[in-house]
Design a protein around this motif. Structure first.
Motif, PDB file in Angstrom:
ATOM      1  N   TYR A  85       0.838  -1.188   0.000  1.00 25.13           N
ATOM      2  CA  TYR A  85       0.000   0.000   0.000  1.00 25.13           C
ATOM      3  C   TYR A  85       0.878   1.244   0.000  1.00 25.13           C
ATOM      4  O   TYR A  85       1.876   1.304   0.722  1.00 25.13           O
ATOM      5  CB  TYR A  85      -0.907   0.034   1.233  1.00 25.13           C
ATOM      6  N   MET A  86       0.499   2.245  -0.790  1.00 27.94           N
ATOM      7  CA  MET A  86       1.238   3.507  -0.845  1.00 27.94           C
ATOM      8  C   MET A  86       0.309   4.639  -0.417  1.00 27.94           C
ATOM      9  O   MET A  86      -0.862   4.680  -0.819  1.00 27.94           O
ATOM     10  CB  MET A  86       1.769   3.766  -2.250  1.00 27.94           C
ATOM     11  N   GLN A  87       0.833   5.549   0.390  1.00 27.74           N
ATOM     12  CA  GLN A  87       0.049   6.711   0.787  1.00 27.74           C
ATOM     13  C   GLN A  87      -0.285   7.543  -0.441  1.00 27.74           C
ATOM     14  O   GLN A  87       0.574   7.778  -1.284  1.00 27.74           O
ATOM     15  CB  GLN A  87       0.825   7.558   1.801  1.00 27.74           C
ATOM     16  N   THR A  88      -1.516   7.989  -0.542  1.00 23.04           N
ATOM     17  CA  THR A  88      -1.944   8.686  -1.757  1.00 23.04           C
ATOM     18  C   THR A  88      -1.334  10.072  -1.878  1.00 23.04           C
ATOM     19  O   THR A  88      -1.256  10.613  -2.978  1.00 23.04           O
ATOM     20  CB  THR A  88      -3.477   8.812  -1.802  1.00 23.04           C
ATOM     21  N   THR A  89      -0.906  10.658  -0.778  1.00 26.09           N
ATOM     22  CA  THR A  89      -0.294  11.989  -0.806  1.00 26.09           C
ATOM     23  C   THR A  89       1.011  11.972  -0.012  1.00 26.09           C
ATOM     24  O   THR A  89       1.301  11.023   0.717  1.00 26.09           O
ATOM     25  CB  THR A  89      -1.212  13.050  -0.178  1.00 26.09           C
ATOM     26  N   PRO A 184      -0.947  22.763  -0.829  1.00 30.06           N
ATOM     27  CA  PRO A 184      -1.645  21.652  -0.177  1.00 30.06           C
ATOM     28  C   PRO A 184      -1.648  20.412  -1.066  1.00 30.06           C
ATOM     29  O   PRO A 184      -1.790  20.514  -2.294  1.00 30.06           O
ATOM     30  CB  PRO A 184      -3.056  22.203   0.044  1.00 30.06           C
ATOM     31  N   VAL A 185      -1.497  19.275  -0.458  1.00 33.52           N
ATOM     32  CA  VAL A 185      -1.381  18.029  -1.207  1.00 33.52           C
ATOM     33  C   VAL A 185      -2.709  17.672  -1.879  1.00 33.52           C
ATOM     34  O   VAL A 185      -3.783  18.094  -1.458  1.00 33.52           O
ATOM     35  CB  VAL A 185      -0.947  16.871  -0.287  1.00 33.52           C
ATOM     36  N   TYR A 196      -1.163  11.113  -5.732  1.00 32.43           N
ATOM     37  CA  TYR A 196      -1.030  12.548  -6.033  1.00 32.43           C
ATOM     38  C   TYR A 196       0.401  13.029  -5.764  1.00 32.43           C
ATOM     39  O   TYR A 196       1.084  12.528  -4.869  1.00 32.43           O
ATOM     40  CB  TYR A 196      -1.992  13.359  -5.165  1.00 32.43           C
ATOM     41  N   ASP A 197       0.808  14.028  -6.537  1.00 27.90           N
ATOM     42  CA  ASP A 197       2.078  14.727  -6.297  1.00 27.90           C
ATOM     43  C   ASP A 197       3.299  13.810  -6.346  1.00 27.90           C
ATOM     44  O   ASP A 197       4.321  14.096  -5.716  1.00 27.90           O
ATOM     45  CB  ASP A 197       2.053  15.462  -4.953  1.00 27.90           C
ATOM     46  N   MET A 198       3.217  12.727  -7.105  1.00 27.29           N
ATOM     47  CA  MET A 198       4.421  11.924  -7.310  1.00 27.29           C
ATOM     48  C   MET A 198       5.436  12.716  -8.135  1.00 27.29           C
ATOM     49  O   MET A 198       6.646  12.471  -8.047  1.00 27.29           O
ATOM     50  CB  MET A 198       4.090  10.606  -7.998  1.00 27.29           C
ATOM     51  N   HIS A 199       4.953  13.645  -8.944  1.00 27.56           N
ATOM     52  CA  HIS A 199       5.803  14.629  -9.605  1.00 27.56           C
ATOM     53  C   HIS A 199       5.633  15.955  -8.859  1.00 27.56           C
ATOM     54  O   HIS A 199       4.518  16.455  -8.703  1.00 27.56           O
ATOM     55  CB  HIS A 199       5.388  14.838 -11.064  1.00 27.56           C
ATOM     56  N   ARG A 264       6.564  10.348   1.692  1.00 30.47           N
ATOM     57  CA  ARG A 264       5.284   9.666   1.852  1.00 30.47           C
ATOM     58  C   ARG A 264       5.566   8.263   2.360  1.00 30.47           C
ATOM     59  O   ARG A 264       6.685   7.756   2.254  1.00 30.47           O
ATOM     60  CB  ARG A 264       4.466   9.652   0.560  1.00 30.47           C
ATOM     61  N   LEU A 265       4.544   7.611   2.898  1.00 33.93           N
ATOM     62  CA  LEU A 265       4.718   6.323   3.547  1.00 33.93           C
ATOM     63  C   LEU A 265       4.285   5.162   2.663  1.00 33.93           C
ATOM     64  O   LEU A 265       3.375   5.284   1.846  1.00 33.93           O
ATOM     65  CB  LEU A 265       3.901   6.271   4.840  1.00 33.93           C
TER      66      LEU A 265
END
Length: 481
Positions: A85-89, A184-185, A196-199, A264-265
């Motif tokens: 699982y990856m944190q979305t933000t 804000p994320v 979101y915001d991987m870039h 991110r987690l």
């Protein structure tokens, strides 16, 4: 029961806590039908969303003809063998404060801004505290391979959306549109897997040390122990578009803190949370669950009555449908956390004579320290966190930190009173088991816009404005039952 499984159980003995839901799952026979197949979940402490990243194989790095390619982006095949699982933000300032208390960020004013000015070492402290508060070990930074796999989300292009940097503004805050601040994320478009915001926005720490890639195919790669710099990924608010490409790698010392760098987690998945596509689609019937549940309950009752079970007991009574090493490991960890030892039959007499004290790691006169990070003062029957929040913090954030603390799996933590802090100080040997890092600890009493504080270096009391966030600390306490 394999020797490998037994060894893994010994490694985690006394170190890892199961969450209340995890314990309930085991006691109810794992409840596979209810706990498998989740595509996303929310972390209860952070109120953060995590989405499932499937196992798979991808090409990591960049092709030689990709514009602005760097020499350390060697293209090679990587297999991610297990879902996660990856944190979305990116982790926000509000989420950071829930765990750590203070806010080290440069850009403030909105709790949904990404936290920055946190070092890799700071992040490890955050993760350790979060895991302890939730009573788990599942949160960590992603590896560099896991991060790029999640960023690409099945794409093979320079960015998750394609090769044309002209579309980057729809997905990222970067040098051309950020106005030299973080944002804000989650305001831009997500990638195909809902991240979101991987870039852009802030660069993100990953777990690996920086080193050259392998030129061959690898599975679940992790960096070696060589070198000290850690990898950072994703680009940031003040950088050019090419720096935000999926394959770009930067690095920095693990103690560096800058206002373009956050994280991110990743959350580990397990058989209780996901269903691997490799596993058969056979439905788990209610009758099968009932049989599994009854057999496990019987095994648990036996362990509670004797204080231990043998490997023979485990082999004889373990339900036939509990076959994977992950399932067996979880059952073993459950018994370990209840201080029910699993032993060879010829060790029974020794164990009965030398049964260890429940959950204790040390005793120091009036204090008992436990392996979940808590400390019991036997004079007052108060349970304390084994350490303060370690950062300067104002009174309101300190109160919130104490209330949201989840050490030992308890949810009734609070801010201490002045009298409670003074009584702790009077014990003289408190410092052997409780770590206090600041000048003073905030107390619950208030007087207008001021709040009470207690100095542990000389036992004095004082009052400070509640907005003071320079040298105060938060130290959670609860009444032991």
């Amino acid at each position: 029961m394999t020797e490998e499984t037994r060894n893994r159980a010994l490694i985690v003995r006394g170190r890892y806590d199961l969450t209340v839901p995890e314990r309930a799952l085991i006691e109810r026979g794992l409840l596979l039908a209810d706990s498998l197949g989740k595509k996303e979940y929310a972390c209860p402490i952070l109120n953060a969303r995590f989405v499932l990243m499937p196992a798979g194989t991808f090409m990591m790095g960049s092709p030689e003809n990709e514009p602005d390619r760097c020499v350390d982006e060697t293209l090679h095949q990587v297999t991610i063998s297990k879902p996660f699982y990856m944190q979305t933000t990116e982790v926000t300032q509000g989420q950071w404060k829930k765990v750590m208390g203070g806010n080290p960020s440069c850009f403030k004013g909105d709790d949904n801004l990404p936290v920055e000015q946190v070092s890799w070492d700071d992040v490890q402290d955050f993760i350790e505290r979060l895991n302890r508060q939730e009573g788990t070990v599942k949160y960590r930074l992603p590896t560099e391979a896991e991060w790029e796999y999640a960023c690409r989300a099945g794409s093979t292009t320079a960015y998750c959306f394609g090769d044309d940097s002209g579309g980057l503004g729809e997905y990222a805050w970067y040098g051309d549109n950020s106005e030299d601040v973080t944002h804000p994320v989650g305001q831009k478009k997500p990638n195909a897997w809902g991240l979101y915001d991987m870039h852009g926005n802030v660069w993100e720490w990953v777990n690996d040390r920086y080193e050259d890639y392998s030129s061959g195919s690898v599975t679940d790669p992790e960096s070696s122990s060589k070198g000290s710099d850690r990898v950072i990924r994703g680009g940031g608010w003040r950088y050019y578009a090419w720096s935000c490409r999926s394959a770009v790698r930067y690095n920095g010392p693990p103690d560096v803190r800058v206002n373009v760098l956050g994280f991110r987690l990743l959350s580990l998945s397990s058989h209780r949370e996901i269903k691997s596509e490799v596993v058969t689609n056979e439905q788990v019937t209610s009758e099968k669950l009932k049989i599994t549940s009854e057999k496990l309950k019987k095994l648990i009752r036996l362990g509670e009555e004797k204080g231990f079970i043998t490997y023979d007991d485990l082999n004889d009574m373990l339900p036939s449908d509990v076959v994977s090493s992950d399932q067996i490991d979880d059952i073993i960890m459950f018994f370990i956390k209840k201080n029910i030892d699993i032993i060879d039959p010829d060790e029974r007499e020794t164990l009965i004579v030398n049964k260890p004290t429940t959950g204790e790691t040390s005793r120091d006169r009036d204090f008992i320290a436990y392996n979940n990070g808590t400390v019991l003062d036997t004079r007052t029957n108060l349970m304390w966190a084994g350490e303060d929040n370690k950062f300067g913090i104002n009174w309101a954030d300190a109160e919130s930190y104490c209330k949201n603390y989840r050490g030992g799996g308890y949810s009734d933590w609070r801010m201490p009173t002045l009298d409670e802090l003074e009584e702790l100080y009077k014990s003289e040997n408190y410092e052997n088991v409780i770590q206090i890092t600041g000048w003073f600890v905030w107390a619950s009493e208030t007087r207008g816009s001021d709040a009470a504080s207690f100095y542990f270096y000389d036992g004095s009391r004082d009052w400070y404005h509640q907005s003071n966030d320079s040298n105060g600390r938060a130290l959670p306490v609860r009444s032991a039952k």
